[in-house]
Design a protein around this motif. Structure first.
Motif, PDB file in Angstrom:
ATOM      1  N   LEU A   2       2.509   1.616  -1.703  1.00  0.00           N
ATOM      2  CA  LEU A   2       2.065   2.845  -2.341  1.00  0.00           C
ATOM      3  C   LEU A   2       3.283   3.489  -2.985  1.00  0.00           C
ATOM      4  N   THR A   3       3.224   3.743  -4.297  1.00  0.00           N
ATOM      5  CA  THR A   3       4.374   4.299  -5.003  1.00  0.00           C
ATOM      6  C   THR A   3       4.109   5.751  -5.369  1.00  0.00           C
ATOM      7  N   ASP A 125       1.561   5.451  -8.373  1.00  0.00           N
ATOM      8  CA  ASP A 125       0.200   5.681  -7.893  1.00  0.00           C
ATOM      9  C   ASP A 125      -0.086   7.179  -7.786  1.00  0.00           C
ATOM     10  N   SER A 170      -0.260  14.442  -9.760  1.00  0.00           N
ATOM     11  CA  SER A 170      -1.432  14.343  -8.890  1.00  0.00           C
ATOM     12  C   SER A 170      -1.580  15.617  -8.072  1.00  0.00           C
ATOM     13  N   ARG A 197      -4.979   6.258   2.225  1.00  0.00           N
ATOM     14  CA  ARG A 197      -4.635   5.053   1.468  1.00  0.00           C
ATOM     15  C   ARG A 197      -4.034   3.999   2.377  1.00  0.00           C
TER      16      ARG A 197
END
Length: 205
Positions: A2-3, A125, A170, A197
């Motif tokens: 997950l970035t 992400d 985000s 996630r």
């Protein structure tokens, strides 16, 4: 993997957020720390800076005089662009090396102050931005970092605006209280945006 791209203006509290994310288990790649390391004597960043700006940006012992360089580049957008052209490719290459070493199951946070300015937001992400009131940021720079008010405002003006950062984020974490309140907001964000996630990601065989 997950970035997460972490960004925020100078004196916004981004370092506090970065430290808390590391405590929560993220692997943090700090662009500022990489840039500082590249500007040590004998490193390619410092060599490029001296070649471009001359020896006047060095201290008597051959180290980078950050105040002298800062006075030049924050007053001159063209000079700042020349500096960025030297440092940014070197920082990105080292960040990519560190990211590759993190492992496929990592939560990788890249702490990039100029994420918006360098157009990197699209490769993550999630993009998490730390925001604080402008006057509070000026106060922190004057009281905590010893800057003049004029220098502090010039640093803020040289970066993206809050609106520009928010447009590609985000989530925006507002840092308008205590350090503990900001850490609590990071914890809540992690619980809502990262843990689900991780729970839905299959374990590596």
């Amino acid at each position: 993997m997950l970035t997460i791209g972490l960004t925020g203006g100078i004196a916004s509290g981004k370092s506090t957020v970065s430290r808390r994310l590391m405590e929560l288990g993220a692997t943090v790649v700090d662009a500022d720390a990489i840039a500082r390391a590249l500007q040590e004597p004998g490193r390619p960043g410092l060599e490029g800076i001296v070649e471009e700006f001359g020896p006047s940006v060095l201290t008597p012992d051959g180290r980078l005089d950050r105040a002298a360089l800062g006075a030049r580049v924050f007053a001159d957008p063209e000079a700042r662009a020349r500096l960025n052209a030297i440092i940014h490719p070197l920082v990105r290459a080292e960040a990519e090396r560190l990211a590759a070493a993190a492992g496929e199951d990592a939560v990788l946070v890249e702490d990039i102050p100029l994420l918006v300015e360098t157009g990197q937001h699209g490769r993550f992400d999630l993009v998490l931005t730390v925001q604080a009131p402008a006057e509070e940021r000026v106060r922190r720079m004057v009281e905590d970092r010893g800057m003049t008010e004029a220098d502090a405002r010039a640093r803020i003006a040289a970066q993206a605006t809050d609106e520009e950062r928010a447009a590609v984020s985000s989530t925006v974490l507002v840092n308008d209280g205590t350090v503990q309140r900001l850490r609590d907001r990071v914890d809540a964000w992690w619980e809502w945006h990262v843990e689900p996630r991780l729970a839905s990601t299959p374990s590596p065989e």
